[in-house]
Write an enzyme that holds these catalytic residues in place. Sequence first.
Site, PDB file in Angstrom:
ATOM      1  N   LYS A  54     -11.584  -2.639  58.774  1.00 35.63           N
ATOM      2  CA  LYS A  54     -10.588  -3.694  58.965  1.00 35.63           C
ATOM      3  C   LYS A  54     -10.058  -4.158  57.611  1.00 35.63           C
ATOM      4  O   LYS A  54      -8.854  -4.398  57.446  1.00 35.63           O
ATOM      5  CB  LYS A  54     -11.207  -4.870  59.736  1.00 35.63           C
ATOM      6  CG  LYS A  54     -11.492  -4.518  61.205  1.00 35.63           C
ATOM      7  CD  LYS A  54     -12.398  -5.519  61.896  1.00 35.63           C
ATOM      8  CE  LYS A  54     -12.780  -5.016  63.288  1.00 35.63           C
ATOM      9  NZ  LYS A  54     -13.767  -5.870  63.978  1.00 35.63           N
ATOM     10  N   GLN A  98     -17.650 -10.995  62.848  1.00 36.81           N
ATOM     11  CA  GLN A  98     -18.046  -9.694  63.400  1.00 36.81           C
ATOM     12  C   GLN A  98     -19.266  -9.861  64.317  1.00 36.81           C
ATOM     13  O   GLN A  98     -20.267 -10.451  63.931  1.00 36.81           O
ATOM     14  CB  GLN A  98     -18.366  -8.708  62.268  1.00 36.81           C
ATOM     15  CG  GLN A  98     -18.672  -7.295  62.746  1.00 36.81           C
ATOM     16  CD  GLN A  98     -17.494  -6.628  63.448  1.00 36.81           C
ATOM     17  OE1 GLN A  98     -16.354  -6.704  63.001  1.00 36.81           O
ATOM     18  NE2 GLN A  98     -17.767  -5.973  64.574  1.00 36.81           N
ATOM     19  N   ASP A 121      -8.993 -12.729  66.830  1.00 37.66           N
ATOM     20  CA  ASP A 121      -9.619 -11.841  67.815  1.00 37.66           C
ATOM     21  C   ASP A 121      -9.222 -12.245  69.245  1.00 37.66           C
ATOM     22  O   ASP A 121      -9.418 -11.479  70.184  1.00 37.66           O
ATOM     23  CB  ASP A 121     -11.154 -11.908  67.691  1.00 37.66           C
ATOM     24  CG  ASP A 121     -11.710 -10.808  66.790  1.00 37.66           C
ATOM     25  OD1 ASP A 121     -11.111  -9.706  66.775  1.00 37.66           O
ATOM     26  OD2 ASP A 121     -12.727 -11.042  66.123  1.00 37.66           O
TER      27      ASP A 121
END
Length: 301
Positions: A54, A98, A121
């Site tokens: 990412k 994460q 997200d």
Amino acid sequence: MTTLIINGKQIAEQLRADLAGAARSLKDSTGVVPHLAAVLVGDDPASAVYVRNKQIACHKAGFKSTLHRFPATTSQAELLELVHSLNAAADVHGILVQLPLPKGIDATTVLDTVDPAKDVDGFHPENVGLMQQGRPRFLPCTPAGVMHMLRVSGITTSGKHAVVIGRSDIVGKPMAALLAQKGADATVTLCHSRTPDIAVFSRQADILVAAVGIPLYVKAHMVKPGAVIIDVGINRLGDRLVGDVDYAQVAPVVGAISPVPGGVGPMTIAKLLKNTLQAARATQPIETLNIGPLAETHRGD
Ligand code: NAD
């Protein structure tokens, strides 16, 4: 029958090139560089690889990315303190925590603490609610990536029977919601671990999305000939990365299929960048924005 291989890597590259252009024009018109802050706790090797990928994608697109790395022994209070400080930092536009988080840290509490305006997200309950109501702020990256792949591959969803296997909050549930949304207009069946005979449903699917987390779970007898198969799974099998679909068996009998690797994975990252750009734009007065081709942020993708 020729099977269309849905090349997520290529589709994602195009999207990332568009995002790089849009980030440049944001910087030119406002001086703002989209900034994603990633939070990584513990030493799960797969998580470290995901975060690194990412970050690389951010740098290639001209975004700023910072990594906040903590040992597995970090307390929940320390992590929440970091999230609060990232929420307050004016130059941070997106926050990515994460998953999974180590035992002893409640992921729900941490994710709920992320400012919904920086929740790139799309996991915060406020953003989930807005998405469910068809007026999203941020679309969750993996399902949004799947919708994008279908659209650019010329696969229509309207009137089709879509079957989603898996009901996680991150993939299965929002995937089913986006497919059923006005504009996408599929008829959706959501299967999960308590569905007695998945094949009964999966064989009826015009579009089958597998998000199960079991390597090579979907076999040829479970699909309708000519169907579209989207494989979300990422599983390690020996030294190979494989999906939830037994590609070698299934690909020859279907109309279209996304491979693993090179399918949904790259799309997820591209959509994370897209959400980060959008979060950065949202901090600026509308008149300063030189809105480019990505202005159609939520056209059902
Ligand atoms: P999860 O473990 O949270 O959910 C799996 C779902 O599958 C559950 O809802 C469960 O009900 C269902 N399930 C489990 N066993 C089943 C069975 N035998 N039959 C039918 N359904 C069953 O996983 P997740 O986070 O949704 O991820 C699913 C897969 O997708 C994993 O392989 C994960 O690594 C991968 N993934 C990929 C991406 C990407 O970018 N490509 C993103 C997220 C997750």
